[in-house]
Design an enzyme around this catalytic site. Structure first.
Site, mmCIF file in Angstrom:
data_model
loop_
_atom_site.group_PDB
_atom_site.id
_atom_site.type_symbol
_atom_site.label_atom_id
_atom_site.label_comp_id
_atom_site.label_asym_id
_atom_site.label_seq_id
_atom_site.Cartn_x
_atom_site.Cartn_y
_atom_site.Cartn_z
ATOM 1 N N LYS A 101 0.852 -1.187 0.000
ATOM 2 C CA LYS A 101 0.000 0.000 0.000
ATOM 3 C C LYS A 101 0.888 1.237 0.000
ATOM 4 O O LYS A 101 1.450 1.623 1.020
ATOM 5 C CB LYS A 101 -0.915 0.046 1.225
ATOM 6 C CG LYS A 101 -1.986 1.156 1.109
ATOM 7 C CD LYS A 101 -2.443 1.689 2.423
ATOM 8 C CE LYS A 101 -1.615 2.851 2.893
ATOM 9 N NZ LYS A 101 -1.761 4.090 2.067
ATOM 10 N N GLU B 123 9.822 1.850 10.642
ATOM 11 C CA GLU B 123 10.727 2.992 10.602
ATOM 12 C C GLU B 123 9.872 4.233 10.776
ATOM 13 O O GLU B 123 9.083 4.588 9.902
ATOM 14 C CB GLU B 123 11.497 3.027 9.279
ATOM 15 C CG GLU B 123 12.784 3.846 9.364
ATOM 16 C CD GLU B 123 12.640 5.265 8.893
ATOM 17 O OE1 GLU B 123 12.047 6.082 9.634
ATOM 18 O OE2 GLU B 123 13.121 5.573 7.792
ATOM 19 N N CYS C 290 13.210 11.641 6.451
ATOM 20 C CA CYS C 290 13.203 11.158 7.841
ATOM 21 C C CYS C 290 14.564 11.302 8.504
ATOM 22 O O CYS C 290 14.658 11.442 9.729
ATOM 23 C CB CYS C 290 12.738 9.706 7.903
ATOM 24 S SG CYS C 290 13.787 8.559 6.975
ATOM 25 N N GLU D 275 9.107 16.316 14.815
ATOM 26 C CA GLU D 275 9.440 16.355 13.392
ATOM 27 C C GLU D 275 8.508 17.311 12.650
ATOM 28 O O GLU D 275 7.332 17.030 12.465
ATOM 29 C CB GLU D 275 9.244 14.944 12.807
ATOM 30 C CG GLU D 275 10.470 14.331 12.234
ATOM 31 C CD GLU D 275 10.198 13.001 11.554
ATOM 32 O OE1 GLU D 275 11.019 12.613 10.729
ATOM 33 O OE2 GLU D 275 9.183 12.353 11.844
#
Length: 489
Positions: free
Chosen positions: A175, A250, A284, A385
């Site tokens: 996906k 992750e 990331c 983040e």
């Protein structure tokens, strides 16, 4: 572009609900494609196909050398169609086409690496505790793998999951992010062309709360590999408990980049910028936390600001463009909110902090590269983040303080140390709680080095030999060559 479809059990199909989604170019908000909007029913159909394909054993029992040859063929097809894939990736994400071309080279490299590893693990013999015994350890495929990829590096992240899963004989349902599916659709065309059997690799398009949730909670899925945000990752962990799935997660990072006064100044400045502003900071592993030794702090920040003011923002297809737009209106609003929060928290806005005024950029989701100084670890902009073109700057005086600041985070994905004192660098690296630490480098990765994080940056590893082990189960087999009665009872 015409309607792009899902790929389930070897067939290109629309969504069961017949619903569709328009894919938007973040540079100008034009519709570049229309794709099916799958849901949990489409996911169930793909899971059924993958389960049956795994249970019939055709792919898992195919000799590893043959599986490797097919994975290698996928790499060759990616190289053949590199320009088309790069164009689609830049349309989809807004990044420069030059960066996308580099991604395609890396992606082909990942498939080649795992193609070569496919037949290299023949198991091992271990000592038998009894005479006439043979004790061996083998690795077997996990089974049905659900794979969920993010929007920032759609095909690169897909390759990290697809290549090892196929090489080890698993079946899978992928996906991709619902807003950047185009290159993943294209690579499934190449997977079909390469000769992967029907049902082995399946592609379902749709939102995380429908398709992703079904993959995470369905008892016929044996493993979930997810790259994305920490909030979603925690939900996947909870849903996966239904059948105690294997997990590979992750979940991002807030990555420190420590600059000592004895570092090569100009190189450290240049790499500090490179470590953050590729793909508008939507990485990331971006080194968004600069931790600078006090004696060079002001000079270093001034150099950064002067460079940042000259950045060329624009279309990814303009050769002069250095930084493209953010991915969507929602994400632009999120970055703006973080910057507003930083100002309220007392950080000093050194440059940026707003949308550009250039009239040519008004249709796109652009945001100026931004640098905050006077930052401390208790600030939200330092701890969370923003996933955009935003740097926070902290100061330190001692080596111990630098490491303490670097480790003051729930994340532990990556970090960097810049110094010409190698002993100092090694002392810092030994204490930094991150999955990857660079010395006099930032954001370099390659297929044969493992990737993943400590703490809340995730579970497990991708790439390298550890990346292929995620897709296998370990089995111990003991054979008695001369069985005899025990006569215990």
């Amino acid at each position: 572009m015409s309607l792009k479809q899902q790929y389930i059990n070897g067939e290109w199909v629309t969504a069961i609900s017949s619903e569709t989604r328009d894919i938007i170019n973040p540079f100008n908000q034009e519709v570049i494609a229309t794709v099916p909007e799958g849901n949990d029913q489409d996911a169930k159909a793909a899971i059924t196909a993958a389960r049956e394909a795994f249970d019939n054993g055709e792919w898992s029992s195919t000799p590893a050398t043959e599986r490797g040859a097919i994975v290698r063929k996928i790499a060759e097809l990616i190289e053949r169609d590199k320009e088309e894939l790069a164009r689609l990736e830049s349309l989809d994400t807004g990044k420069t086409v030059e960066e996308s071309r580099g991604d395609m080279d890396d992606i082909a490299g990942v498939f080649r690496y795992y193609a070569e590893l496919a037949d290299k693990d023949g198991g091992e013999l271990i000592d038998s505790p009894v005479p006439n015994g043979i004790s061996r350890v083998v690795r077997e495929p996990v089974g049905v793998c659900g794979q969920i990829t993010p929007w920032n590096y759609p095909l690169l992240q897909a390759s990290w999951k697809l290549a090892p899963a196929l090489a080890t004989g698993n079946t899978l349902i992928m996906k991709p992010s619902e807003i950047t599916p185009l290159t993943t659709i294209k690579v499934f065309e190449l997977i079909e062309e390469a000769g992967v059997p029907a049902g082995v690799a399946n592609l379902v398009l749709g939102a995380g709360h429908t398709v992703g949730a079904e993959l995470a909670s369905n008892g016929d899925v044996d493993l979930i590999s997810f790259t994305g945000g920490i909030v979603t990752g925690k939900k996947i962990m909870q849903a996966a408990s239904v059948n105690v799935k294997k997990l590979a997660l992750e979940l991002g990072g807030k990555n420190p980049n420590i600059i000592f006064a004895d570092a090569d100044f100009d190189t450290a400045v240049d790499q500090a910028l490179n470590g953050v502003f590729f793909h508008a900071g939507q990485i990331c592993s971006a080194g968004t936390r600069l931790i600078i030794e006090e004696s060079i702090h002001d000079k270093f920040v001034s150099a950064l600001v002067e460079r940042v003011k000259k950045f060329k923002l624009g279309s990814g297809f303009d050769e002069e463009t250095q930084m493209g737009p953010l991915i969507s209106a929602d994400h632009l609003a999120k970055v703006e909110k973080y910057v507003e929060t930083g100002v309220k928290e007392g950080a000093t806005l050194a440059v940026g902090g707003r949308r550009p005024e250039n009239p040519d950029l008004q249709k796109g989701f652009f945001y100026l590269p931004t640098i905050f100084t006077d930052c401390t670890t208790d600030m939200k902009i330092v701890q969370e983040e923003a996933f955009g073109p935003v740097i926070t700057v902290e100061k330190f005086r001692t080596e111990e303080e630098a490491v303490k600041l670097a480790n003051d985070s729930i994340y532990g994905l990556a970090g960097g140390v810049w110094t010409n004192d190698i002993a100092k660098a090694e002392r810092c690296v030994a204490k930094m709680r991150m999955g990857t630490v660079w010395i006099n480098e930032f954001n370099l990765y390659f297929p044969h080095a493992p990737w993943g994080g400590f703490k809340q940056s995730g579970i497990g590893r991708e790439l390298g030999k550890l990346g292929i082990e995620e897709y296998t189960e370990t089995k111990h087999i003991f054979q008695n060559l001369k069985p005899e009665p025990i006569n215990w009872f």
